[in-house]
Design a protein around this motif. Sequence first.
Motif, mmCIF file in Angstrom:
data_model
loop_
_atom_site.group_PDB
_atom_site.id
_atom_site.type_symbol
_atom_site.label_atom_id
_atom_site.label_comp_id
_atom_site.label_asym_id
_atom_site.label_seq_id
_atom_site.Cartn_x
_atom_site.Cartn_y
_atom_site.Cartn_z
ATOM 1 N N THR A 87 2.690 -9.268 -2.603
ATOM 2 C CA THR A 87 2.682 -8.017 -2.127
ATOM 3 C C THR A 87 2.096 -8.362 -0.601
ATOM 4 O O THR A 87 1.316 -9.168 -0.315
ATOM 5 C CB THR A 87 2.112 -6.979 -2.735
ATOM 6 O OG1 THR A 87 0.804 -7.170 -2.595
ATOM 7 C CG2 THR A 87 2.521 -7.026 -4.414
ATOM 8 N N LEU B 22 2.776 0.404 -4.407
ATOM 9 C CA LEU B 22 1.687 1.366 -4.893
ATOM 10 C C LEU B 22 2.518 2.550 -5.677
ATOM 11 O O LEU B 22 2.010 2.555 -7.038
ATOM 12 C CB LEU B 22 0.764 1.545 -3.953
ATOM 13 C CG LEU B 22 -0.410 2.552 -4.473
ATOM 14 C CD1 LEU B 22 -1.180 1.921 -5.540
ATOM 15 C CD2 LEU B 22 -1.284 3.086 -3.339
ATOM 16 N N HIS C 115 -6.311 -5.534 4.969
ATOM 17 C CA HIS C 115 -7.266 -4.761 4.134
ATOM 18 C C HIS C 115 -6.692 -3.388 3.093
ATOM 19 O O HIS C 115 -7.090 -3.461 2.095
ATOM 20 C CB HIS C 115 -8.168 -4.134 5.264
ATOM 21 C CG HIS C 115 -9.056 -3.347 4.784
ATOM 22 N ND1 HIS C 115 -10.347 -3.882 4.076
ATOM 23 C CD2 HIS C 115 -9.547 -1.981 4.622
ATOM 24 C CE1 HIS C 115 -11.197 -2.933 3.536
ATOM 25 N NE2 HIS C 115 -10.729 -1.895 3.946
ATOM 26 N N ASP C 116 -5.536 -2.896 3.942
ATOM 27 C CA ASP C 116 -4.970 -1.815 3.068
ATOM 28 C C ASP C 116 -4.242 -2.556 2.017
ATOM 29 O O ASP C 116 -4.376 -1.825 0.733
ATOM 30 C CB ASP C 116 -3.895 -1.080 4.032
ATOM 31 C CG ASP C 116 -4.566 -0.267 4.802
ATOM 32 O OD1 ASP C 116 -5.883 -0.026 4.922
ATOM 33 O OD2 ASP C 116 -3.668 0.225 5.884
ATOM 34 N N ASN C 117 -3.780 -3.725 2.023
ATOM 35 C CA ASN C 117 -2.970 -4.168 0.817
ATOM 36 C C ASN C 117 -3.983 -4.656 -0.028
ATOM 37 O O ASN C 117 -3.730 -4.384 -1.419
ATOM 38 C CB ASN C 117 -2.327 -5.307 1.403
ATOM 39 C CG ASN C 117 -1.050 -6.117 0.377
ATOM 40 O OD1 ASN C 117 -0.342 -5.230 0.139
ATOM 41 N ND2 ASN C 117 -1.424 -7.145 -0.214
ATOM 42 N N GLU C 118 -5.174 -5.295 0.367
ATOM 43 C CA GLU C 118 -6.345 -5.448 -0.843
ATOM 44 C C GLU C 118 -6.800 -4.319 -1.469
ATOM 45 O O GLU C 118 -6.970 -4.335 -2.786
ATOM 46 C CB GLU C 118 -7.424 -6.084 0.003
ATOM 47 C CG GLU C 118 -7.077 -7.696 0.394
ATOM 48 C CD GLU C 118 -6.589 -8.587 -0.922
ATOM 49 O OE1 GLU C 118 -7.170 -8.465 -2.007
ATOM 50 O OE2 GLU C 118 -5.659 -9.370 -0.763
ATOM 51 N N ASN C 119 -7.111 -3.179 -0.783
ATOM 52 C CA ASN C 119 -7.546 -1.854 -1.261
ATOM 53 C C ASN C 119 -6.228 -1.496 -2.262
ATOM 54 O O ASN C 119 -6.656 -0.779 -3.491
ATOM 55 C CB ASN C 119 -7.512 -0.861 -0.053
ATOM 56 C CG ASN C 119 -8.790 -1.016 0.380
ATOM 57 O OD1 ASN C 119 -9.812 -1.738 0.242
ATOM 58 N ND2 ASN C 119 -9.000 -0.482 1.651
ATOM 59 N N ALA C 120 -5.101 -1.665 -2.078
ATOM 60 C CA ALA C 120 -4.124 -0.879 -3.095
ATOM 61 C C ALA C 120 -4.153 -1.861 -4.265
ATOM 62 O O ALA C 120 -3.721 -1.403 -5.160
ATOM 63 C CB ALA C 120 -2.799 -1.015 -2.267
ATOM 64 N N HIS D 208 -1.186 -10.821 -6.608
ATOM 65 C CA HIS D 208 -1.818 -10.456 -5.312
ATOM 66 C C HIS D 208 -1.070 -11.167 -4.064
ATOM 67 O O HIS D 208 -0.901 -10.967 -3.059
ATOM 68 C CB HIS D 208 -3.406 -10.770 -5.200
ATOM 69 C CG HIS D 208 -3.601 -12.234 -5.517
ATOM 70 N ND1 HIS D 208 -3.432 -13.275 -4.465
ATOM 71 C CD2 HIS D 208 -3.998 -12.892 -6.749
ATOM 72 C CE1 HIS D 208 -3.947 -14.323 -5.015
ATOM 73 N NE2 HIS D 208 -4.134 -14.450 -6.134
ATOM 74 N N ASN E 294 0.808 -1.194 0.161
ATOM 75 C CA ASN E 294 0.046 -0.157 -0.144
ATOM 76 C C ASN E 294 0.758 1.366 -0.021
ATOM 77 O O ASN E 294 0.153 2.261 -0.080
ATOM 78 C CB ASN E 294 -0.924 -0.053 1.140
ATOM 79 C CG ASN E 294 -0.433 -0.039 2.470
ATOM 80 O OD1 ASN E 294 0.899 -0.600 2.745
ATOM 81 N ND2 ASN E 294 -0.829 0.585 3.626
ATOM 82 N N ILE E 295 2.265 1.132 0.192
ATOM 83 C CA ILE E 295 3.247 2.374 -0.056
ATOM 84 C C ILE E 295 3.992 2.144 -1.234
ATOM 85 O O ILE E 295 3.670 2.744 -2.364
ATOM 86 C CB ILE E 295 3.718 2.524 1.234
ATOM 87 C CG1 ILE E 295 2.713 2.716 2.600
ATOM 88 C CG2 ILE E 295 4.624 3.696 1.366
ATOM 89 C CD1 ILE E 295 3.596 2.632 3.882
ATOM 90 N N SER F 232 1.513 -5.774 3.127
ATOM 91 C CA SER F 232 1.358 -4.649 4.043
ATOM 92 C C SER F 232 1.055 -4.826 5.393
ATOM 93 O O SER F 232 0.729 -5.941 5.781
ATOM 94 C CB SER F 232 0.119 -3.602 3.479
ATOM 95 O OG SER F 232 0.467 -3.331 2.026
#
Length: 191
Positions: free
Chosen positions: A152, A132, A158-163, A149, A128-129, A154
């Motif tokens: 990667t 991304l 949840h943040d990783n899935e959003n990214a 998928h 996510n950082i 994070s």
Amino acid sequence: MKNPQAYKPALIIIDMINDFHFHHGKILAEKAMNIIKPINELKTAFHEQDLPVIYVNDHYNLWKADLDTIMNHCHNSVSERILHEIHPSPDDYFLIKPKHSAFYGTALNTLLHQLGVNLLVMTGIAGNICVLFSANDAYMREYRLHIPHDCTASNDDHDNENALKMMENVLKANISSFSENNYNISSLFPS
């Protein structure tokens, strides 16, 4: 790209050489352990097909650093197993970066052009950082993107899935796992 069927991929491994000395570092180290196996399987497939593998890593304010200096700096009880399992091979490229993106302030774009690469398989932490931000910069430079998928991680799943969803929807990245295709890189990207 002139011929959309002709791809030359490179595997980009972001920030896996890490000291994990930061807030939630131990959590991220645990998550990083989960992605080492699929990254190493991808790395083996790239090596078998003579395709480039490029590590891009934070420099930890060691501007004169080479791989050994960064490895020594990052070695500690939290990172030891990760460093042992994901260590770059002698034929891999290793670049240091000053900020989040693998492109910002690095020779990555020049190296990719010299290698004739037009598709990036991006892996690493944090999804996510740095992954991304790197994917965004790659997209702006018109590289095709594949961000598996399962490669990667994070601090927060949840943040990783959003990214990953953002990279898929906005940056047109393929986020499918290579394990679904038995790591057959050449069949996925015909030359």
